[in-house]
Design an enzyme around this catalytic site. Sequence first.
Site, PDB file in Angstrom:
ATOM      1  N   LYS A 256       0.798   1.255  -6.207  1.00 61.03           N
ATOM      2  CA  LYS A 256      -0.181   1.518  -5.140  1.00 61.03           C
ATOM      3  C   LYS A 256      -1.084   2.674  -5.552  1.00 61.03           C
ATOM      4  O   LYS A 256      -0.762   3.475  -6.440  1.00 61.03           O
ATOM      5  CB  LYS A 256       0.507   1.840  -3.817  1.00 61.03           C
ATOM      6  CG  LYS A 256       1.436   3.078  -3.846  1.00 61.03           C
ATOM      7  CD  LYS A 256       0.741   4.416  -3.692  1.00 61.03           C
ATOM      8  CE  LYS A 256       1.722   5.593  -3.683  1.00 61.03           C
ATOM      9  NZ  LYS A 256       1.062   6.913  -3.812  1.00 61.03           N
TER      10      LYS A 256
ATOM     11  N   ASP B  22       7.269   5.944   1.171  1.00 59.09           N
ATOM     12  CA  ASP B  22       6.365   4.867   0.783  1.00 59.09           C
ATOM     13  C   ASP B  22       7.026   3.490   0.787  1.00 59.09           C
ATOM     14  O   ASP B  22       6.330   2.477   0.711  1.00 59.09           O
ATOM     15  CB  ASP B  22       5.812   5.105  -0.633  1.00 59.09           C
ATOM     16  CG  ASP B  22       4.847   6.275  -0.705  1.00 59.09           C
ATOM     17  OD1 ASP B  22       4.392   6.729   0.361  1.00 59.09           O
ATOM     18  OD2 ASP B  22       4.556   6.723  -1.824  1.00 59.09           O
TER      19      ASP B  22
END
Length: 298
Positions: free
Chosen positions: A14, A139
Amino acid sequence: MDAPSFIMVTAPAKINLYLGVHPRKDERGYHRVDTVMTAIDLADTLAIAPADELMVRTVPEAGFPMEENTAYRAAVAMGEAFGREPRFTILIDKHIPIKSGLGGPSTDAAATIKGICHLWKIDPADERIDRVARSIGADVPFFLYGPPAYFTGAGDIMREVFRPLTGTPVALVKPLDGGVSTGEAYAHFDADPQDLPELDPMLAAMREHNEASIFAHIGNNLAPAACALMPEIGTIMAWMREQPGVRAVEVSGSGASVFAVCDTQMAAEAIALSALNEHGWWAQAAKMEKSGPNIVVG
């Protein structure tokens, strides 16, 4: 139908289009964090197979005990949540650098969770899955799903999902050796807090799918801490801003990776090649994508 002998699970990295760390901490000792993240097509790959006991290995080999690996911790947490023994061999083919701000440990944990859900025939929407994910890292919940999303809380509570920016080219560059640990970055931030980037314009741009406005409002107030801990990151940022075809440049997460949103894939590839060949930095051209972990049955 017979159970598969193994499954392959992709674990995408990401980047943070927005990261705003608040100075104050909650009752758990965590900073409030607002972040907008999107997946990219740089990915680790996990092979998960039933076994007599839980074992996790990485290629290349990790320099720490297996029990500290987030995939191992995720498997243990799944076993505890569902009252089963997580007897699997998990082999992780690593492509996402560690301590890079690209979410490698978190995405490996999410891929493990999704893989075990598949093998144990558990609905990934089961409320226990989110609790398992959040117990491993802030996350991890993002990586369970995949589309660009706004998270708040400690960066672990999803508030809004947006249309994907699929295919948008990015160049990733970081110092060849070393990285920035999240703990060190936050400790430096505590000693020298930074103002928050504007969040509302980013959220409005994401809702409107206005790419020009999205890339104009990219921000990260943890970036100064990363640059202070590893000054070469600042050198990379300045260099990337000078390259042709660049729309925006920022540190991802707590570093050490810097990403450049590019006009074309050719521009992203040219930056990556120049960073590697002329400066000796780690570099990779990639694209934004919409998928979370993808499972292929062996």
